[in-house]
Design a protein around this motif. Structure first.
Motif, mmCIF file in Angstrom:
data_model
loop_
_atom_site.group_PDB
_atom_site.id
_atom_site.type_symbol
_atom_site.label_atom_id
_atom_site.label_comp_id
_atom_site.label_asym_id
_atom_site.label_seq_id
_atom_site.Cartn_x
_atom_site.Cartn_y
_atom_site.Cartn_z
ATOM 1 N N ASN A 192 -20.741 4.110 53.316
ATOM 2 C CA ASN A 192 -21.090 4.989 54.431
ATOM 3 C C ASN A 192 -20.710 4.417 55.803
ATOM 4 O OD1 ASN A 192 -23.119 2.982 54.236
ATOM 5 N ND2 ASN A 192 -24.633 4.295 55.216
ATOM 6 N N ILE A 193 -19.497 3.859 55.902
ATOM 7 C CA ILE A 193 -19.000 3.497 57.233
ATOM 8 C C ILE A 193 -18.686 4.798 57.961
ATOM 9 C CG2 ILE A 193 -17.248 2.242 58.548
ATOM 10 C CD1 ILE A 193 -16.703 0.583 55.999
ATOM 11 N N PRO A 194 -19.248 5.005 59.176
ATOM 12 C CA PRO A 194 -18.942 6.259 59.877
ATOM 13 C C PRO A 194 -17.460 6.350 60.234
ATOM 14 C CG PRO A 194 -20.331 4.810 61.241
ATOM 15 C CD PRO A 194 -20.175 4.140 59.916
ATOM 16 N N ASP A 195 -16.915 7.562 60.199
ATOM 17 C CA ASP A 195 -15.495 7.747 60.538
ATOM 18 C C ASP A 195 -15.187 7.180 61.921
ATOM 19 O OD1 ASP A 195 -14.959 8.916 58.137
ATOM 20 O OD2 ASP A 195 -15.051 10.975 58.879
ATOM 21 N N SER A 196 -16.143 7.336 62.842
ATOM 22 C CA SER A 196 -15.933 6.840 64.213
ATOM 23 C C SER A 196 -15.893 5.321 64.265
ATOM 24 C CB SER A 196 -17.037 7.353 65.135
ATOM 25 O OG SER A 196 -18.308 6.885 64.675
ATOM 26 N N GLY A 197 -16.379 4.684 63.197
ATOM 27 C CA GLY A 197 -16.389 3.221 63.149
ATOM 28 C C GLY A 197 -15.158 2.623 62.499
ATOM 29 N N ILE A 198 -14.207 3.465 62.087
ATOM 30 C CA ILE A 198 -12.984 2.956 61.464
ATOM 31 C C ILE A 198 -11.849 3.114 62.476
ATOM 32 C CG2 ILE A 198 -11.370 3.167 59.541
ATOM 33 C CD1 ILE A 198 -13.692 4.347 57.900
ATOM 34 N N VAL B 197 -7.889 -5.551 49.159
ATOM 35 C CA VAL B 197 -8.283 -4.143 49.071
ATOM 36 C C VAL B 197 -9.016 -3.871 47.764
ATOM 37 C CG1 VAL B 197 -7.525 -1.749 49.191
ATOM 38 C CG2 VAL B 197 -6.265 -3.500 50.454
ATOM 39 N N SER B 198 -8.403 -4.243 46.649
ATOM 40 C CA SER B 198 -9.026 -3.958 45.352
ATOM 41 C C SER B 198 -10.277 -4.804 45.149
ATOM 42 C CB SER B 198 -8.032 -4.182 44.213
ATOM 43 O OG SER B 198 -7.520 -5.494 44.243
ATOM 44 N N MET B 199 -10.283 -6.031 45.673
ATOM 45 C CA MET B 199 -11.447 -6.901 45.517
ATOM 46 C C MET B 199 -12.657 -6.316 46.243
ATOM 47 S SD MET B 199 -11.627 -11.010 46.229
ATOM 48 C CE MET B 199 -10.374 -11.456 45.041
ATOM 49 N N LEU B 200 -12.461 -5.921 47.504
ATOM 50 C CA LEU B 200 -13.566 -5.341 48.267
ATOM 51 C C LEU B 200 -13.944 -3.975 47.717
ATOM 52 C CD1 LEU B 200 -12.377 -6.341 51.837
ATOM 53 C CD2 LEU B 200 -14.319 -7.312 50.615
ATOM 54 N N GLY B 201 -12.939 -3.206 47.286
ATOM 55 C CA GLY B 201 -13.202 -1.884 46.743
ATOM 56 C C GLY B 201 -14.017 -1.922 45.461
ATOM 57 N N LYS B 202 -13.902 -3.015 44.733
ATOM 58 C CA LYS B 202 -14.688 -3.183 43.512
ATOM 59 C C LYS B 202 -16.083 -3.731 43.824
ATOM 60 C CE LYS B 202 -14.918 -5.915 39.278
ATOM 61 N NZ LYS B 202 -14.492 -7.185 38.648
ATOM 62 N N GLU B 203 -16.141 -4.754 44.670
ATOM 63 C CA GLU B 203 -17.393 -5.512 44.819
ATOM 64 C C GLU B 203 -18.384 -4.890 45.804
ATOM 65 O OE1 GLU B 203 -18.051 -7.823 42.796
ATOM 66 O OE2 GLU B 203 -16.069 -8.401 42.028
ATOM 67 N N LEU B 204 -17.917 -4.378 46.950
ATOM 68 C CA LEU B 204 -18.874 -3.881 47.943
ATOM 69 C C LEU B 204 -19.631 -2.645 47.461
ATOM 70 C CD1 LEU B 204 -17.068 -4.473 51.369
ATOM 71 C CD2 LEU B 204 -19.112 -5.629 50.504
ATOM 72 N N PRO B 205 -18.952 -1.619 46.912
ATOM 73 C CA PRO B 205 -19.717 -0.449 46.466
ATOM 74 C C PRO B 205 -20.681 -0.757 45.321
ATOM 75 C CG PRO B 205 -17.399 0.107 46.723
ATOM 76 C CD PRO B 205 -17.506 -1.387 46.798
ATOM 77 N N ALA B 206 -20.465 -1.848 44.618
ATOM 78 C CA ALA B 206 -21.342 -2.216 43.497
ATOM 79 C C ALA B 206 -22.651 -2.845 43.969
ATOM 80 C CB ALA B 206 -20.611 -3.192 42.571
ATOM 81 N N LEU B 207 -22.740 -3.192 45.256
ATOM 82 C CA LEU B 207 -23.961 -3.830 45.760
ATOM 83 C C LEU B 207 -25.058 -2.785 45.923
ATOM 84 C CD1 LEU B 207 -22.392 -6.122 48.484
ATOM 85 C CD2 LEU B 207 -23.355 -6.854 46.303
ATOM 86 N N PRO B 208 -26.268 -3.100 45.459
ATOM 87 C CA PRO B 208 -27.372 -2.143 45.644
ATOM 88 C C PRO B 208 -27.785 -2.081 47.113
ATOM 89 C CG PRO B 208 -28.173 -4.198 44.659
ATOM 90 C CD PRO B 208 -26.682 -4.313 44.736
ATOM 91 N N ASP B 209 -28.132 -0.891 47.571
ATOM 92 C CA ASP B 209 -28.685 -0.698 48.926
ATOM 93 C C ASP B 209 -27.728 -1.135 50.036
ATOM 94 O OD1 ASP B 209 -31.102 0.062 47.636
ATOM 95 O OD2 ASP B 209 -31.672 -2.044 47.479
ATOM 96 N N LEU B 210 -26.428 -1.038 49.803
ATOM 97 C CA LEU B 210 -25.483 -1.402 50.863
ATOM 98 C C LEU B 210 -25.488 -0.308 51.930
ATOM 99 C CD1 LEU B 210 -23.166 -3.277 51.865
ATOM 100 C CD2 LEU B 210 -21.597 -1.738 50.672
ATOM 101 N N ASP B 211 -25.767 -0.698 53.167
ATOM 102 C CA ASP B 211 -25.778 0.255 54.284
ATOM 103 C C ASP B 211 -24.730 -0.176 55.297
ATOM 104 O OD1 ASP B 211 -26.249 2.064 56.286
ATOM 105 O OD2 ASP B 211 -28.213 1.245 56.844
ATOM 106 N N CYS B 212 -23.678 0.622 55.441
ATOM 107 C CA CYS B 212 -22.577 0.294 56.353
ATOM 108 C C CYS B 212 -22.596 1.177 57.599
ATOM 109 C CB CYS B 212 -21.235 0.468 55.647
ATOM 110 S SG CYS B 212 -21.100 -0.405 54.083
ATOM 111 N N SER B 213 -23.740 1.802 57.887
ATOM 112 C CA SER B 213 -23.785 2.784 58.974
ATOM 113 C C SER B 213 -23.597 2.152 60.346
ATOM 114 C CB SER B 213 -25.101 3.564 58.929
ATOM 115 O OG SER B 213 -26.213 2.694 59.065
ATOM 116 N N LYS B 214 -23.777 0.843 60.442
ATOM 117 C CA LYS B 214 -23.606 0.166 61.739
ATOM 118 C C LYS B 214 -22.378 -0.748 61.740
ATOM 119 C CE LYS B 214 -28.493 0.452 62.910
ATOM 120 N NZ LYS B 214 -29.782 -0.288 63.046
ATOM 121 N N TRP B 215 -21.445 -0.460 60.835
ATOM 122 C CA TRP B 215 -20.220 -1.260 60.757
ATOM 123 C C TRP B 215 -19.133 -0.636 61.623
ATOM 124 C CZ3 TRP B 215 -18.824 -3.415 55.246
ATOM 125 C CH2 TRP B 215 -19.941 -4.074 54.700
#
Length: 253
Positions: free
Chosen positions: A96-102, A47-65
């Motif tokens: 930006n993972i959509p709520d419907s995608g969680i 949890v903490s590893m992903l919470g630190k590393e993923l938001p730090a990536l430039p141009d991360l688009d999670c809209s289709k996750w």
């Protein structure tokens, strides 16, 4: 199966960025192939590893996750034991993972009904699959060799029909949980274990190199048609005698 890769990093600080790169590269590949990326998450240090590393990536688009949970504790989402609750605070609120995608459990239900409800949610998300085929599952391993909520010597290890199973007697609190079963885990296109710290060294050796007696649950994760990564740090790998890959934080998997 594409073969198992055991990749060792000096510490979790170097492992984290490579894990994030693995997630995003498999996401890009999945979206190009079939228009979405399906990811299964586990709790613990991930949890903490992903919470630190993923938001730090430039141009991360999670809209289709589309994100599911490999296992979840039957507690309210604001309980500190809730895996969803931890990810909501440390990751989902920052990307930006959509709520419907969680895909979350209904923690108000009794544990058996909760497992059935989560099975229905996964079937809706994977209508063409007998067992859901996730693009990537991220797993951890306990010092007893468990993964998901599949514990040593538990009857659930032999479950072959259910997608999600309930457990009321987890040897690790809280006792009531729901968990993906081995048929789902081993249907994934890619599975990555993350295991860090010296406390994992003895069990990691037996999982990866074999042991007398029944195999640990984590050792039974062998994707039928998918990739398998073990991403570990030096302390966790300290007892290994098998050949491993050694990488730094800029590596790509």
């Amino acid at each position: 199966m594409a073969g198992r890769r055991v990749v060792v990093f000096p510490s979790s600080a170097e492992l984290g960025p490579v894990l994030a790169q693995l997630v995003t590269s498999r996401a890009e590949k999945a979206i190009a192939s079939h228009g979405r990326f399906t990811l299964g998450l586990s709790g613990g240090s991930l949890v903490s590893m992903l919470g630190k590393e993923l938001p730090a990536l430039p141009d991360l688009d999670c809209s289709k996750w589309v994100v599911g949970f490999c296992d979840e504790r039957l507690v309210p989402f604001d309980d500190p034991e809730s895996t969803y609750g931890l990810y909501k605070g440390q990751l989902f609120s920052k990307v930006n993972i959509p709520d419907s995608g969680i895909l979350t459990i209904d923690s108000s239900l009794p544990v058996n009904e909760c497992a059935e409800d989560y099975t229905c949610k996964l079937k809706e998300a994977f209508p063409d699959d007998k067992f859901p085929v996730f693009d990537l599952l991220l797993l951890g391993m306990g010092p007893d060799g468990h993964t998901c909520s599949l514990f040593p010597d538990h009857p659930l290890l032999e479950e072959t029909k259910k997608i999600v199973a309930s457990i009321s007697d987890s040897p690790k609190p809280p006792p009531q949980r729901v968990t993906m079963t081995f048929p789902v885990v081993n249907s994934a296109r890619c599975v990555a274990f993350v295991s860090t710290g010296g406390s994992k060294a003895p069990v990691l050796k037996e999982v990866l190199e074999g042991r007398e007696g029944p195999a640990y649950p984590a050792a039974r994760v062998v994707p039928t048609n998918g990739e398998l990564f073990w991403l570990v740090d030096d302390p966790a790998a300290s007892s290994l005698t098998i050949q491993v890959e050694r990488l730094g934080s800029g590596a790509k998997l």
